[in-house]
Write a protein that holds these residues in place. Structure first.
Motif, PDB file in Angstrom:
ATOM      1  N   GLU A  71     -13.105  51.887 103.816  1.00 59.26           N
ATOM      2  CA  GLU A  71     -13.833  53.131 104.099  1.00 59.26           C
ATOM      3  C   GLU A  71     -14.779  52.916 105.164  1.00 59.26           C
ATOM      4  OE1 GLU A  71     -16.915  55.949 102.226  1.00 59.26           O
ATOM      5  OE2 GLU A  71     -15.607  54.535 100.842  1.00 59.26           O
ATOM      6  N   GLY A  72     -15.039  52.243 106.325  1.00 57.45           N
ATOM      7  CA  GLY A  72     -15.754  52.828 107.688  1.00 57.45           C
ATOM      8  C   GLY A  72     -14.850  51.404 108.634  1.00 57.45           C
ATOM      9  N   GLU A  73     -13.805  51.214 108.072  1.00 55.78           N
ATOM     10  CA  GLU A  73     -13.402  50.701 109.110  1.00 55.78           C
ATOM     11  C   GLU A  73     -12.522  51.307 109.419  1.00 55.78           C
ATOM     12  OE1 GLU A  73     -12.444  45.956 107.539  1.00 55.78           O
ATOM     13  OE2 GLU A  73     -10.906  47.623 106.683  1.00 55.78           O
ATOM     14  N   THR A  74     -11.983  50.602 110.955  1.00 56.40           N
ATOM     15  CA  THR A  74     -10.320  50.930 111.792  1.00 56.40           C
ATOM     16  C   THR A  74      -9.319  50.278 111.468  1.00 56.40           C
ATOM     17  OG1 THR A  74     -10.599  49.897 113.453  1.00 56.40           O
ATOM     18  CG2 THR A  74     -12.623  51.894 113.119  1.00 56.40           C
ATOM     19  N   ASP A  75      -8.290  50.760 111.677  1.00 54.87           N
ATOM     20  CA  ASP A  75      -7.103  49.290 111.591  1.00 54.87           C
ATOM     21  C   ASP A  75      -7.444  48.610 112.570  1.00 54.87           C
ATOM     22  OD1 ASP A  75      -6.360  51.770 113.563  1.00 54.87           O
ATOM     23  OD2 ASP A  75      -5.146  50.300 114.657  1.00 54.87           O
ATOM     24  N   ALA A  76      -7.945  48.472 113.388  1.00 57.45           N
ATOM     25  CA  ALA A  76      -8.281  47.195 114.481  1.00 57.45           C
ATOM     26  C   ALA A  76      -9.241  46.390 113.551  1.00 57.45           C
ATOM     27  CB  ALA A  76      -9.094  47.605 115.824  1.00 57.45           C
ATOM     28  N   ASP A  77     -10.446  47.749 113.185  1.00 57.62           N
ATOM     29  CA  ASP A  77     -11.178  46.094 111.967  1.00 57.62           C
ATOM     30  C   ASP A  77     -10.705  45.673 110.952  1.00 57.62           C
ATOM     31  OD1 ASP A  77     -13.048  47.100 113.164  1.00 57.62           O
ATOM     32  OD2 ASP A  77     -13.976  48.843 112.217  1.00 57.62           O
ATOM     33  N   MET A  78      -9.659  46.228 110.539  1.00 57.47           N
ATOM     34  CA  MET A  78      -8.564  45.667 109.339  1.00 57.47           C
ATOM     35  C   MET A  78      -8.034  44.206 110.024  1.00 57.47           C
ATOM     36  SD  MET A  78      -5.947  47.171 106.655  1.00 57.47           S
ATOM     37  CE  MET A  78      -4.755  47.615 108.081  1.00 57.47           C
ATOM     38  N   GLY A  79      -7.175  44.602 111.216  1.00 53.15           N
ATOM     39  CA  GLY A  79      -6.594  43.559 111.659  1.00 53.15           C
ATOM     40  C   GLY A  79      -7.622  42.275 111.881  1.00 53.15           C
ATOM     41  N   ARG A  80      -8.240  42.605 112.671  1.00 49.96           N
ATOM     42  CA  ARG A  80      -9.181  41.068 112.891  1.00 49.96           C
ATOM     43  C   ARG A  80      -9.865  39.891 111.601  1.00 49.96           C
ATOM     44  NH1 ARG A  80     -10.531  44.630 117.863  1.00 49.96           N
ATOM     45  NH2 ARG A  80     -11.872  46.100 116.335  1.00 49.96           N
ATOM     46  N   LYS A  81     -10.220  40.991 110.495  1.00 47.31           N
ATOM     47  CA  LYS A  81     -11.276  40.437 109.677  1.00 47.31           C
ATOM     48  C   LYS A  81      -9.824  39.748 108.993  1.00 47.31           C
ATOM     49  CE  LYS A  81     -11.179  43.895 105.755  1.00 47.31           C
ATOM     50  NZ  LYS A  81     -12.069  44.114 105.049  1.00 47.31           N
ATOM     51  N   LYS A  82      -8.511  40.220 109.139  1.00 46.33           N
ATOM     52  CA  LYS A  82      -7.336  39.723 108.215  1.00 46.33           C
ATOM     53  C   LYS A  82      -7.658  38.015 109.162  1.00 46.33           C
ATOM     54  CE  LYS A  82      -4.376  43.711 105.765  1.00 46.33           C
ATOM     55  NZ  LYS A  82      -2.661  43.649 105.776  1.00 46.33           N
ATOM     56  N   ALA A  83      -7.217  38.470 110.428  1.00 46.05           N
ATOM     57  CA  ALA A  83      -7.092  37.000 110.502  1.00 46.05           C
ATOM     58  C   ALA A  83      -8.022  36.131 110.728  1.00 46.05           C
ATOM     59  CB  ALA A  83      -7.753  37.659 112.514  1.00 46.05           C
ATOM     60  N   LEU A  84      -9.730  36.754 110.428  1.00 46.36           N
ATOM     61  CA  LEU A  84     -10.521  35.424 110.126  1.00 46.36           C
ATOM     62  C   LEU A  84     -10.225  35.370 108.925  1.00 46.36           C
ATOM     63  CD1 LEU A  84     -13.865  37.345 111.023  1.00 46.36           C
ATOM     64  CD2 LEU A  84     -12.585  35.580 112.536  1.00 46.36           C
ATOM     65  N   GLU A  85     -10.100  35.841 107.612  1.00 49.88           N
ATOM     66  CA  GLU A  85      -9.381  35.000 105.914  1.00 49.88           C
ATOM     67  C   GLU A  85      -8.061  34.098 106.812  1.00 49.88           C
ATOM     68  OE1 GLU A  85      -8.112  36.789 102.101  1.00 49.88           O
ATOM     69  OE2 GLU A  85      -8.253  38.244 103.766  1.00 49.88           O
ATOM     70  N   PHE A  86      -7.003  34.217 107.328  1.00 47.82           N
ATOM     71  CA  PHE A  86      -6.090  33.444 107.909  1.00 47.82           C
ATOM     72  C   PHE A  86      -6.879  32.607 108.384  1.00 47.82           C
ATOM     73  CE2 PHE A  86      -2.945  31.977 111.242  1.00 47.82           C
ATOM     74  CZ  PHE A  86      -2.264  31.055 110.065  1.00 47.82           C
ATOM     75  N   LEU A  87      -7.650  32.561 109.582  1.00 48.37           N
ATOM     76  CA  LEU A  87      -7.823  31.283 109.943  1.00 48.37           C
ATOM     77  C   LEU A  87      -9.265  30.506 109.280  1.00 48.37           C
ATOM     78  CD1 LEU A  87      -9.231  33.152 113.359  1.00 48.37           C
ATOM     79  CD2 LEU A  87      -7.679  31.171 112.777  1.00 48.37           C
ATOM     80  N   ASP A  88     -10.214  30.892 108.494  1.00 47.30           N
ATOM     81  CA  ASP A  88     -10.989  30.239 106.573  1.00 47.30           C
ATOM     82  C   ASP A  88     -10.081  29.782 106.461  1.00 47.30           C
ATOM     83  OD1 ASP A  88     -13.749  29.741 105.929  1.00 47.30           O
ATOM     84  OD2 ASP A  88     -12.691  31.350 104.127  1.00 47.30           O
ATOM     85  N   ARG A  89      -8.642  30.293 105.708  1.00 49.02           N
ATOM     86  CA  ARG A  89      -7.836  29.822 104.631  1.00 49.02           C
ATOM     87  C   ARG A  89      -6.998  28.069 105.568  1.00 49.02           C
ATOM     88  NH1 ARG A  89     -10.858  30.951 100.872  1.00 49.02           N
ATOM     89  NH2 ARG A  89     -11.078  32.680 100.442  1.00 49.02           N
TER      90      ARG A  89
END
Length: 340
Positions: free
Chosen positions: A130-148
């Motif tokens: 809620e409150g996210e765009t699909d672009a926001d979701m993509g960037r958030k997933k990228a940051l999780e990928f980088l972190d792991r």
């Protein structure tokens, strides 16, 4: 020195002029093309990722196969749409592919672009919060990928595991040392190029970007690259930044080249909409005799700012012709520009 690679979209279709008439044709020829590209001295083999299309989609089996059959060439993507990805599963796939290749993976990611179907990422089981765009979701997933990708433990081990565990929290396996530092971001805007620099990702800039000034494409792209480099320096990263730009470049050295591409070099930048509310500028293709190409490319400010040039290739014309296209650039154009 400028690294030169190819970028393939991996098209196939039942067309009489195509050498790639099936997914199998495209996958196997992509492997053969990468092997041959390494043999002629090319620096990189990169592949676009598109879902719900007759193009390459799942990159890691292909990258692993190429990694097993080559020894020097960089292998990567340009780009993976993170809206469709499970970041943790992707860490495992990427780690395996990188280990198979001996640490040659160069993964390009992005928040995604208009796709073949409406909100295709929902079909993969993902949706923005809620409150996210699909672009926001993509960037958030990228940051999780980088972190792991850092390889730090984060999962509580089972007290009664099937196999003995090392002490402490568990990380994802297989872990590939150094892969975190070989992740790129495909940025269409100046702001996301800066964001990529702040997060320690290299920059991929393609043959289009959002129009932010009305200036010619190569000038806008060069400005984007300079902003990225400034942000990288400000962020204090210890390693040097890398930047790739993509171009359609064809040296016309025989009649077949002139037949296929003789008219493309007469084009110019164009402006249009890839999203309903976002105007974009599309760079022109280059096609000319080698001497003329050298003159034109020397005036491309973005190419001069980048350290890596990715040549978009007509993969449907087969391995032999594409190696001819790439060889012509290496032999007749690159030396005249002081590359290699």
């Amino acid at each position: 020195m400028k690294k030169i690679g190819f970028l393939s979209f991996g098209h196939w279709a039942e067309h009489p002029a195509y050498q790639t008439r099936s997914a199998g044709d495209t996958l196997l020829q992509s492997i053969d093309l990468s092997v041959a590209a390494e043999e002629i001295g090319l620096d990189g083999a990169y592949f676009r990722v598109h879902h719900f299309a007759r193009q390459l989609a799942s990159p890691f089996p292909l990258l692993s196969a190429i990694g097993a059959k080559t020894s020097k060439i960089e292998i990567g993507t340009g780009v993976i749409d993170m809206r469709y990805e499970n970041p943790l599963y992707m860490v495992e796939d990427a780690g395996a592919a990188d280990l198979i290749s001996g640490g040659r993976l160069q993964l390009g990611l992005s928040r995604g672009s208009p796709e073949q179907v409406i909100e295709g990422w929902r079909k993969f089981g993902y949706q923005p919060e809620e409150g996210e765009t699909d672009a926001d979701m993509g960037r958030k997933k990228a940051l999780e990928f980088l972190d792991r990708l850092k390889g730090e433990g984060f999962a509580q081990p089972n007290p009664n595991p099937m196999f003995p565990n090392p002490p402490g929290l568990l990380r994802l396996e297989p872990y590939s040392e150094g892969l975190r530092e070989r992740i790129w971001w495909g940025a269409a805007s100046n702001a996301t190029a800066v964001w990529a620099a702040e997060n320690g990702m290299y920059l991929q800039s393609s043959t289009l970007k959002f129009d932010e000034s009305g200036k010619p494409f190569h000038i806008q792209q060069a400005e984007q690259i300079r902003l990225y480099k400034e942000a990288w320096k400000k962020a204090g990263h210890e390693r040097e930044p890398r930047v790739s730009v993509s171009r359609s470049i064809f040296a016309l050295v025989n009649e077949q080249d002139r037949y296929y591409f003789g008219q493309q070099g007469k084009g110019a930048d164009s402006f249009g909409y890839i999203e309903a509310d976002q105007r974009a500028v599309f760079g022109k293709s280059y096609a000319a005799e080698p001497d003329q190409l050298i003159k034109e490319l020397a005036q491309d400010e973005a190419i001069q700012e980048a350290d890596t040039l990715l040549l978009t290739i007509p993969n449907t014309l087969g391995v032999d012709y594409n190696i001819h296209v790439l060889s012509a650039i290496l032999e007749h154009v690159a030396p005249g520009l002081g590359w290699k």
